[in-house]
Design a protein around this motif. Structure first.
Motif, PDB file in Angstrom:
ATOM      1  N   SER A  51       0.844  -1.190   0.000  1.00 46.28           N
ATOM      2  CA  SER A  51       0.000   0.000   0.000  1.00 46.28           C
ATOM      3  C   SER A  51       0.882   1.244   0.000  1.00 46.28           C
ATOM      4  O   SER A  51       2.107   1.175   0.158  1.00 46.28           O
ATOM      5  CB  SER A  51      -0.885   0.007   1.245  1.00 46.28           C
ATOM      6  N   HIS A  52       0.248   2.420  -0.129  1.00 43.74           N
ATOM      7  CA  HIS A  52       1.002   3.675  -0.015  1.00 43.74           C
ATOM      8  C   HIS A  52       1.706   3.752   1.342  1.00 43.74           C
ATOM      9  O   HIS A  52       2.871   4.167   1.435  1.00 43.74           O
ATOM     10  CB  HIS A  52       0.066   4.869  -0.170  1.00 43.74           C
ATOM     11  N   ASP A  53       1.008   3.393   2.408  1.00 42.79           N
ATOM     12  CA  ASP A  53       1.601   3.491   3.744  1.00 42.79           C
ATOM     13  C   ASP A  53       2.782   2.537   3.892  1.00 42.79           C
ATOM     14  O   ASP A  53       3.803   2.883   4.509  1.00 42.79           O
ATOM     15  CB  ASP A  53       0.544   3.188   4.810  1.00 42.79           C
ATOM     16  N   HIS A  75       4.647   1.498   1.404  1.00 45.62           N
ATOM     17  CA  HIS A  75       5.678   2.102   0.551  1.00 45.62           C
ATOM     18  C   HIS A  75       6.459   3.147   1.347  1.00 45.62           C
ATOM     19  O   HIS A  75       7.701   3.175   1.338  1.00 45.62           O
ATOM     20  CB  HIS A  75       5.005   2.734  -0.667  1.00 45.62           C
ATOM     21  N   LEU A  76       5.735   4.003   2.066  1.00 43.87           N
ATOM     22  CA  LEU A  76       6.386   5.030   2.884  1.00 43.87           C
ATOM     23  C   LEU A  76       7.227   4.399   3.987  1.00 43.87           C
ATOM     24  O   LEU A  76       8.362   4.827   4.238  1.00 43.87           O
ATOM     25  CB  LEU A  76       5.337   5.961   3.488  1.00 43.87           C
ATOM     26  N   LYS A 115       1.718  14.753  -6.937  1.00 46.16           N
ATOM     27  CA  LYS A 115       1.642  13.954  -5.716  1.00 46.16           C
ATOM     28  C   LYS A 115       0.409  13.058  -5.735  1.00 46.16           C
ATOM     29  O   LYS A 115      -0.616  13.399  -6.312  1.00 46.16           O
ATOM     30  CB  LYS A 115       1.582  14.876  -4.496  1.00 46.16           C
ATOM     31  N   ALA A 116       0.519  11.908  -5.050  1.00 48.22           N
ATOM     32  CA  ALA A 116      -0.635  11.046  -4.855  1.00 48.22           C
ATOM     33  C   ALA A 116      -1.598  11.733  -3.891  1.00 48.22           C
ATOM     34  O   ALA A 116      -1.175  12.388  -2.928  1.00 48.22           O
ATOM     35  CB  ALA A 116      -0.199   9.697  -4.297  1.00 48.22           C
ATOM     36  N   TYR A 148      -1.095  12.036   0.009  1.00 47.90           N
ATOM     37  CA  TYR A 148       0.261  11.587   0.360  1.00 47.90           C
ATOM     38  C   TYR A 148       1.271  12.559  -0.245  1.00 47.90           C
ATOM     39  O   TYR A 148       1.637  12.443  -1.414  1.00 47.90           O
ATOM     40  CB  TYR A 148       0.515  10.173  -0.154  1.00 47.90           C
ATOM     41  N   ILE A 190       4.548  10.873  -1.743  1.00 46.20           N
ATOM     42  CA  ILE A 190       4.468   9.873  -2.803  1.00 46.20           C
ATOM     43  C   ILE A 190       4.143  10.585  -4.108  1.00 46.20           C
ATOM     44  O   ILE A 190       3.167  11.328  -4.192  1.00 46.20           O
ATOM     45  CB  ILE A 190       3.407   8.798  -2.495  1.00 46.20           C
ATOM     46  N   ARG A 245       7.512   1.893  -7.133  1.00 42.89           N
ATOM     47  CA  ARG A 245       6.603   0.740  -7.130  1.00 42.89           C
ATOM     48  C   ARG A 245       5.827   0.711  -8.438  1.00 42.89           C
ATOM     49  O   ARG A 245       5.298   1.735  -8.882  1.00 42.89           O
ATOM     50  CB  ARG A 245       5.623   0.859  -5.962  1.00 42.89           C
ATOM     51  N   THR A 282       4.406   4.599  -8.719  1.00 40.69           N
ATOM     52  CA  THR A 282       4.493   5.553  -7.628  1.00 40.69           C
ATOM     53  C   THR A 282       5.931   5.528  -7.103  1.00 40.69           C
ATOM     54  O   THR A 282       6.628   4.512  -7.203  1.00 40.69           O
ATOM     55  CB  THR A 282       3.524   5.221  -6.479  1.00 40.69           C
ATOM     56  N   THR A 321       8.860   7.279  -4.062  1.00 42.41           N
ATOM     57  CA  THR A 321       9.289   8.136  -2.966  1.00 42.41           C
ATOM     58  C   THR A 321      10.743   8.496  -3.213  1.00 42.41           C
ATOM     59  O   THR A 321      11.473   7.790  -3.918  1.00 42.41           O
ATOM     60  CB  THR A 321       9.157   7.439  -1.615  1.00 42.41           C
TER      61      THR A 321
END
Length: 294
Positions: free
Chosen positions: A62-64, A66-67, A84-85, A88, A91, A126, A284, A286
């Motif tokens: 997930s995005h979280d 990924h972070l 940006k997403a 987020y 991201i 990702r 996506t 970071t």
């Protein structure tokens, strides 16, 4: 040239599959949807320093998540020219629709955002949607590029500094060109004056993690050598770009859905390969903050 990696069998918690003897490795035996234990993390970090580009297949994060994985490498930073997403701030989106006819962003060899006083140390990307073929990314090893130069030329390069700016990305040089980047990626509402602002970095730097020397130059952001004109700088710059891009310094990574990849933005360059026109591609990413190159 110094070998970029030791025996991959030295890793006990992860499986490392090198792409070649110069750069790049595929990593197995890791689940990035879960928090990594310290021993596994240390091996991942060692593989990152050894191979410069490492990637993990089949990671539906997930995005979280990924972070969380990215933050193990360091503090995150914003890249102003990228969208940006939603929800987020750290991201960013690398997206191309099937009907997009604009220029593919990143299709020249480069390291990201070297016009910053403190450029990114690394990028974690990702794959969300990938074409059935095409859309690979090329990477090259800037340690190898430096180490395969003659000692006499290395001595000269060690004394030089390069002037970097984003003028070709969102400054006056960008706005003067007829071809534009894909609207999905490059923003057009950025300050032209900021894009033209110049920053000076050494042409040869020492990596803070490995202690090894590497070239720090790329054709997207470098304008000239400090104290020289563009015309005076171009012959040597062209030679260095051709030398860096020799096949034996490179690898090519094929993306798969849910693949997660991190590259070292200090001692590696990369390029998008624009061979998927008429097909969608969505990533996506970071960006890991780094110290000022030295």
């Amino acid at each position: 040239m110094t070998a970029i990696y030791d025996n991959p069998l030295k890793f006990k918690r992860i499986e490392v599959r090198p792409l070649n003897s110069t750069i790049g490795a595929e990593i197995h035996g890791v689940d990035l949807t879960r928090r990594l234990d310290d021993d596994t993390w240390r091996e991942i970090l060692q593989a990152f320093h050894d191979y410069l580009v490492i990637y993990f297949p089949d990671q539906p994060i997930s995005h979280d998540q990924h972070l969380a994985f990215s933050e193990r490498f360091g503090s995150l930073m914003d890249i102003p020219q990228l969208h940006k997403a939603e929800g987020y701030d750290m991201i960013h989106l690398i997206k191309r629709d099937a009907d997009d006819t604009g220029r593919v962003i990143g299709e020249s060899w480069h390291a990201d955002s070297t016009y910053f006083e403190q450029p990114p140390a690394a990028v974690v990307m990702r794959a969300v949607t990938v074409p059935e073929f095409g859309g690979d990314t090329g990477f090259l090893n800037m340690y190898a590029a430096y180490e395969t130069l003659s000692p006499a030329l290395r001595t000269v390069l060690d004394t030089l500094k390069a002037v970097h700016s984003a003028t070709r990305i969102y400054g006056s040089a960008y706005h003067a060109q007829k071809r534009k980047f894909s609207a999905n990626n490059a923003r057009v509402d950025l300050d032209i004056e900021a894009g033209d602002r110049e920053t000076v970095h050494p042409l040869v730097c020492t990596h803070p993690g490995s202690g090894r020397r590497h070239l720090y130059v790329n054709p997207v952001y470098v304008q000239r050598f400090e104290g020289m004109t563009e015309a005076e700088s171009q012959p040597l710059l062209r030679f260095l770009y051709d030398h860096c891009a020799r096949f034996e310094h490179t690898c090519r990574v094929r993306w798969r859905k849910d693949q997660v990849l991190i590259w070292d933005n200090r001692c590696a360059m990369h390029k998008a390969i624009p061979d998927y026109i008429g097909r969608a591609r969505y990533m996506t990413r970071t960006t890991i903050a780094g110290p000022r190159p030295a």
